[in-house]
Scaffold this active site. Sequence first.
Site, PDB file in Angstrom:
ATOM      1  N   ARG A   1       0.771  -1.240   0.000  1.00 10.61           N
ATOM      2  CA  ARG A   1       0.000   0.000   0.000  1.00 10.61           C
ATOM      3  C   ARG A   1       0.802   1.290   0.000  1.00 10.61           C
ATOM      4  O   ARG A   1       0.232   2.359  -0.211  1.00 10.61           O
ATOM      5  CB  ARG A   1      -0.963  -0.012   1.200  1.00 10.61           C
ATOM      6  CG  ARG A   1      -2.108  -0.959   0.999  1.00 10.61           C
ATOM      7  CD  ARG A   1      -2.795  -1.274   2.314  1.00 10.61           C
ATOM      8  NE  ARG A   1      -1.849  -1.968   3.194  1.00 10.61           N
ATOM      9  CZ  ARG A   1      -2.168  -2.453   4.380  1.00 10.61           C
ATOM     10  NH1 ARG A   1      -3.375  -2.288   4.860  1.00 10.61           N
ATOM     11  NH2 ARG A   1      -1.265  -3.079   5.106  1.00 10.61           N
TER      12      ARG A   1
ATOM     13  N   TYR B   1      -3.173 -17.859  13.491  1.00 12.94           N
ATOM     14  CA  TYR B   1      -4.325 -17.159  12.892  1.00 12.94           C
ATOM     15  C   TYR B   1      -5.520 -18.104  12.759  1.00 12.94           C
ATOM     16  O   TYR B   1      -6.667 -17.693  12.928  1.00 12.94           O
ATOM     17  CB  TYR B   1      -3.953 -16.598  11.516  1.00 12.94           C
ATOM     18  CG  TYR B   1      -2.969 -15.448  11.588  1.00 12.94           C
ATOM     19  CD1 TYR B   1      -3.406 -14.135  11.773  1.00 12.94           C
ATOM     20  CD2 TYR B   1      -1.602 -15.671  11.502  1.00 12.94           C
ATOM     21  CE1 TYR B   1      -2.504 -13.083  11.853  1.00 12.94           C
ATOM     22  CE2 TYR B   1      -0.687 -14.618  11.583  1.00 12.94           C
ATOM     23  CZ  TYR B   1      -1.141 -13.339  11.761  1.00 12.94           C
ATOM     24  OH  TYR B   1      -0.251 -12.300  11.853  1.00 12.94           O
TER      25      TYR B   1
HETATM   26  O1  CP3 Z   1       6.263  -9.336   0.538  1.00 12.71           O
HETATM   27  C1  CP3 Z   1       5.477  -9.168  -0.432  1.00 12.71           C
HETATM   28  O2  CP3 Z   1       5.434  -8.138  -1.114  1.00 12.71           O
HETATM   29  C2  CP3 Z   1       4.609 -10.350  -0.828  1.00 12.71           C
HETATM   30  C3  CP3 Z   1       3.310 -10.396  -0.296  1.00 12.71           C
HETATM   31  C4  CP3 Z   1       3.016 -10.740   1.167  1.00 12.71           C
HETATM   32  C5  CP3 Z   1       1.829 -10.295   1.782  1.00 12.71           C
HETATM   33  N1  CP3 Z   1       1.720 -10.893   2.999  1.00 12.71           N
HETATM   34  C6  CP3 Z   1       0.882  -9.350   1.190  1.00 12.71           C
HETATM   35  C7  CP3 Z   1      -0.060  -8.625   2.063  1.00 12.71           C
HETATM   36  C8  CP3 Z   1       3.665 -11.586   2.072  1.00 12.71           C
HETATM   37  C9  CP3 Z   1       5.010 -12.289   1.948  1.00 12.71           C
HETATM   38  C10 CP3 Z   1       2.826 -11.685   3.229  1.00 12.71           C
HETATM   39  C11 CP3 Z   1       3.162 -12.529   4.400  1.00 12.71           C
HETATM   40  C12 CP3 Z   1       2.308 -12.464   5.601  1.00 12.71           C
HETATM   41  N2  CP3 Z   1       0.946 -12.299   5.667  1.00 12.71           N
HETATM   42  C13 CP3 Z   1       2.797 -12.673   6.914  1.00 12.71           C
HETATM   43  C14 CP3 Z   1       4.222 -13.006   7.287  1.00 12.71           C
HETATM   44  C15 CP3 Z   1       5.116 -11.839   7.234  1.00 12.71           C
HETATM   45  C16 CP3 Z   1       4.857 -10.773   8.282  1.00 12.71           C
HETATM   46  O3  CP3 Z   1       4.489  -9.668   7.868  1.00 12.71           O
HETATM   47  O4  CP3 Z   1       5.008 -11.052   9.465  1.00 12.71           O
HETATM   48  C17 CP3 Z   1       1.698 -12.567   7.791  1.00 12.71           C
HETATM   49  C18 CP3 Z   1       1.739 -12.682   9.296  1.00 12.71           C
HETATM   50  C19 CP3 Z   1       0.533 -12.334   6.995  1.00 12.71           C
HETATM   51  C20 CP3 Z   1      -0.887 -12.210   7.438  1.00 12.71           C
HETATM   52  C21 CP3 Z   1      -1.425 -10.882   7.103  1.00 12.71           C
HETATM   53  N3  CP3 Z   1      -1.777 -10.468   5.832  1.00 12.71           N
HETATM   54  C22 CP3 Z   1      -1.649  -9.798   7.981  1.00 12.71           C
HETATM   55  C23 CP3 Z   1      -1.387  -9.815   9.469  1.00 12.71           C
HETATM   56  C24 CP3 Z   1      -2.160  -8.749   7.196  1.00 12.71           C
HETATM   57  C25 CP3 Z   1      -2.633  -7.411   7.673  1.00 12.71           C
HETATM   58  C26 CP3 Z   1      -1.473  -6.512   7.924  1.00 12.71           C
HETATM   59  C27 CP3 Z   1      -1.598  -5.226   7.170  1.00 12.71           C
HETATM   60  O5  CP3 Z   1      -0.522  -4.636   6.922  1.00 12.71           O
HETATM   61  O6  CP3 Z   1      -2.704  -4.801   6.847  1.00 12.71           O
HETATM   62  C28 CP3 Z   1      -2.185  -9.181   5.855  1.00 12.71           C
HETATM   63  C29 CP3 Z   1      -2.621  -8.379   4.688  1.00 12.71           C
HETATM   64  C30 CP3 Z   1      -1.620  -8.177   3.597  1.00 12.71           C
HETATM   65  N4  CP3 Z   1      -0.816  -9.149   3.078  1.00 12.71           N
HETATM   66  C31 CP3 Z   1      -1.404  -6.959   2.879  1.00 12.71           C
HETATM   67  C32 CP3 Z   1      -0.426  -7.243   1.914  1.00 12.71           C
HETATM   68  C33 CP3 Z   1       0.133  -6.307   0.874  1.00 12.71           C
HETATM   69  C34 CP3 Z   1      -2.137  -5.653   3.097  1.00 12.71           C
HETATM   70  C35 CP3 Z   1      -3.560  -5.814   2.659  1.00 12.71           C
HETATM   71  C36 CP3 Z   1      -4.067  -4.898   1.587  1.00 12.71           C
HETATM   72  O7  CP3 Z   1      -3.404  -4.594   0.583  1.00 12.71           O
HETATM   73  O8  CP3 Z   1      -5.219  -4.487   1.762  1.00 12.71           O
END
Ligand code: CP3
Length: 340
Positions: free
Chosen positions: A26, A148
């Site tokens: 984002r 989760y």
């Molecule tokens: O790194 C990259 O660019 C690849 C994409 C990627 C995403 N999530 C996209 C994402 C990767 C590698 C992840 C891993 C992920 N997802 C983890 C492990 C890494 C870490 O951050 O600890 C975890 C715990 C998740 C679970 C998850 N997904 C959470 C807790 C959230 C919300 C957090 C937030 O910032 O809003 C997500 C959503 C998420 N995954 C987004 C993205 C770009 C944001 C959502 C959106 O675009 O609306």
Amino acid sequence: MSSFISVLQGETMTPPPIWLMRQAGRYLPEYREVRAKAGGFLDLCYRPELAAEVTLQPIRRFDFDAAIIFSDILVVPHALGQRLWFEEGEGPRLDPIGTAGDLSPYDGEKLLSHLEPVFEAVAQTRAELDDEKALIGFCGAPWTVASYMIAGRGTPDLAPIRAVAKEAPERLQTVIDLLVEASSDYLCRKVEAGVDCLQIFESWAGVLEGADFDRWSLEPVGRIIERVRRQHPHIPIIVFPRKSGEGYLKVVERLPVQAVSLDQTVDLEWAKEVLQSNVALQGNIDPGLLIEGGDGLQRAVDTLLETLGNGPLIVNLGHGIDKTTPIEHVHQLVDRVRGR
Ligand code: CP3
């Protein structure tokens, strides 16, 4: 070959390769635009042409050395039949599993057919990506994903899964075993679709200590690596046991990994002495410093390069990039690493 893969084979590259966790996201206007067009976050994950597009966006803008396929660690429980949605501005939600009985027995074909769009996105991205750039596939480690699945959402201290680990460890073991199987099959298919490297995210390693770390993190991650290696003996693997402290040493000593990804709390001198003689290191700029930019960021980059730059190093953050990060600071980081 990409400099990123050379480092994973133990070479020292100057300047070191760089990519950032959550680099597609984002903080980028072009991501927000595609995200809005897709509708929901999961639509973005499951539409191969859109997932490929956002995977490539940060490479075009910053010329990073590696792309990470756009998806989420929670598509695995989703593919296992658990309801998953993303609450705007809040994060992931799942219908919490009460007992392992809530989940059907493992059906590999069903899992992989649900995840077919991810493999399609890998193939499309690899076809468009330059040969010098590596493509990373990933999954969450079973403990992190299960946290989760059990709580149904992110929790600050992981109280729900820790309670199950304490009171009904055999029930948690069933969930972990299921995730070992599913994650191994998932990663193998990503390799077959074209990724050059794998990263396993154990974002919640930090709440596990001693024998609990061994049982719930090290052991299942080790089994995933073993299964993947049986099919793909040479695929490089990075593990990110975030905030595990001494756990980093266990990972390096006991698992056949090519690299560990350091969070920002890891002492660099310690990492150099104790870890870097065995594996490549990835990390560990504080994402907060990237939000601030300026001298603090320059100094952090210089210290990282001075301390770990004489061995195999991949520059990255200690955790995912924050959505408020100014794009200019990402350019500043890349320029500093590349000596511009
Ligand atoms: O790194 C990259 O660019 C690849 C994409 C990627 C995403 N999530 C996209 C994402 C990767 C590698 C992840 C891993 C992920 N997802 C983890 C492990 C890494 C870490 O951050 O600890 C975890 C715990 C998740 C679970 C998850 N997904 C959470 C807790 C959230 C919300 C957090 C937030 O910032 O809003 C997500 C959503 C998420 N995954 C987004 C993205 C770009 C944001 C959502 C959106 O675009 O609306």
